[in-house]
Design an enzyme around this catalytic site. Structure first.
Site, mmCIF file in Angstrom:
data_model
loop_
_atom_site.group_PDB
_atom_site.id
_atom_site.type_symbol
_atom_site.label_atom_id
_atom_site.label_comp_id
_atom_site.label_asym_id
_atom_site.label_seq_id
_atom_site.Cartn_x
_atom_site.Cartn_y
_atom_site.Cartn_z
ATOM 1 N N LYS A 1 -13.908 9.728 -1.164
ATOM 2 C CA LYS A 1 -13.141 9.429 0.048
ATOM 3 C C LYS A 1 -11.856 10.237 0.049
ATOM 4 O O LYS A 1 -11.106 10.237 -0.921
ATOM 5 C CB LYS A 1 -12.806 7.935 0.123
ATOM 6 C CG LYS A 1 -11.903 7.556 1.296
ATOM 7 C CD LYS A 1 -11.505 6.093 1.221
ATOM 8 C CE LYS A 1 -10.424 5.752 2.210
ATOM 9 N NZ LYS A 1 -9.974 4.348 2.082
ATOM 10 N N ARG B 1 0.811 -1.222 0.000
ATOM 11 C CA ARG B 1 0.000 0.000 0.000
ATOM 12 C C ARG B 1 0.842 1.268 0.000
ATOM 13 O O ARG B 1 0.370 2.343 -0.391
ATOM 14 C CB ARG B 1 -0.929 0.012 1.220
ATOM 15 C CG ARG B 1 -2.112 -0.928 1.095
ATOM 16 C CD ARG B 1 -2.987 -0.879 2.328
ATOM 17 N NE ARG B 1 -2.390 -1.580 3.454
ATOM 18 C CZ ARG B 1 -2.912 -1.633 4.668
ATOM 19 N NH1 ARG B 1 -4.049 -0.993 4.924
ATOM 20 N NH2 ARG B 1 -2.319 -2.309 5.636
ATOM 21 N N GLY C 1 -11.419 -2.287 8.732
ATOM 22 C CA GLY C 1 -12.795 -2.429 8.273
ATOM 23 C C GLY C 1 -13.530 -1.115 8.200
ATOM 24 O O GLY C 1 -14.683 -1.069 7.750
#
Length: 329
Positions: free
Chosen positions: A207, A103, A238
């Site tokens: 987002k 990531r 989550g």
């Protein structure tokens, strides 16, 4: 260069169970090796079988567990790869279904590290011939980080095979929790359209992330009275999926199925994913969901086995075949 005749699979002791599943599909067992720990915290690792001239695959996801951190596994993995190369492996492939640090593939702030590139350099220093992973966070960044062949697999067909019976009579939308995930959601939407033989919708939401805080409320896509397959590459806390699920429910979705290839699951994920907005959670067995514990979130969880797909990719690679679209994703 001719492909070596014999296939051998290795894995660290910590993740041998997954490697054993892959080996069974190939009609073999993982090769023997030794891991020895010393009192000062150092350790050594070596193969216990002759690998000279063979086609050697190290099947090992990079993730932490209750006994070893991801960094512990990384150094052990590098030592195993190095020992296999020094022992004369004819071709050496790292099969890493879940690739840690993937990531962190770009600088978002001044002086940020490019952790994925540094990880690639460490692995390449062990003189591997190729690397294989599954549903990496950013495919282009992964392929550009490695200077050796970087093969990519997807669990898409495994997921569709599982979902198809429950979606057969539903109006379906595939949704991403953010704009960046559209490139992951749209191929799944197209594949579901082919399987269901009817149109499948696409949705995403705004987002923004800054200093750990997430914001953004705009939603695009048809959600009213639809079953939503909410797709991401991994689930950590989550929070991203729970936030999207709540927004999509408010936009009229009937049912939310949260899907991610890798169930990383941080310590707070059991609480976050217990939200009633998410009806089902589906992940692969690329890593064990040990942090999820017991409770409402675990009761909603389904773990799909991708070891057969990994085995087919290894077989294609060994026989010198192109890894076809069904395996690549």
């Amino acid at each position: 260069m001719a492909t070596p005749n014999t296939v051998q699979l290795f894995s660290l002791d910590a993740d041998r169970a997954f490697a054993e599943r892959v080996a069974r599909h190939l009609g073999t067992v993982p090769a023997r090796h030794e891991e020895r720990d010393f009192e000062d915290g150092e350790h050594k690792i070596r193969p216990l079988e002759n690998v000279r001239g063979n086609d050697v695959y190290v099947v090992q996801s990079l993730h932490g567990d209750p006994n070893l951190s991801v960094n512990d596994k990384l150094i052990r993995l590098c030592f195993l790869l190095g020992a296999l190369r020094d022992a004369g492996a004819g071709r050496l492939t790292l099969v890493c279904p879940y690739l840690a640090y993937a990531r962190k593939d770009r600088r978002t702030k001044a002086l940020d590290p490019l952790s994925l590139r540094y990880l690639a350099q460490m692995i390449e220093a062990m003189n591997v011939d190729q690397v294989m992973t599954m549903d990496v966070h950013d495919l282009a960044a992964y392929q550009n980080a490695f200077r050796r062949p970087a093969l990519h697999l997807s669990w898409r067909n495994t997921l569709i095979e599982h979902l198809e019976p429950s979606l057969r009579h539903a109006d379906v939308t595939v949704a991403s929790p953010d704009v960046g995930g559209i490139k992951r959601a749209n191929p799944l939407r197209e594949a579901l359209e082919n399987t269901l033989d009817r149109p499948v919708g696409l949705a995403f939401m705004e987002k923004h992330r800054s200093r750990g805080a997430v914001s953004g409320e705009l939603i695009a896509g048809d959600l009213k009275d639809r079953t939503v397959v909410l797709i991401d590459d991994l689930i950590a806390s989550g929070g991203t999926l729970a936030r999207a699920a709540e927004a999509y429910r408010q936009a009229g979705a009937l049912k939310i199925i949260a899907c991610a290839t890798h169930g990383v699951f941080s310590d707070q994920s059991a609480t976050v994913l217990a939200t009633p907005e998410i009806e089902h959670i589906i992940v692969s067995n690329s890593l064990p969901p040990w942090r999820l514990g017991d409770g409402k979130a675990r009761d909603k969880l389904t773990v799909l086995d991708v070891s057969g797909q990994i085995a087919r990719a290894i077989e294609h690679s060994h026989r010198g075949r192109e890894i076809d679209e069904a395996l690549k994703g």
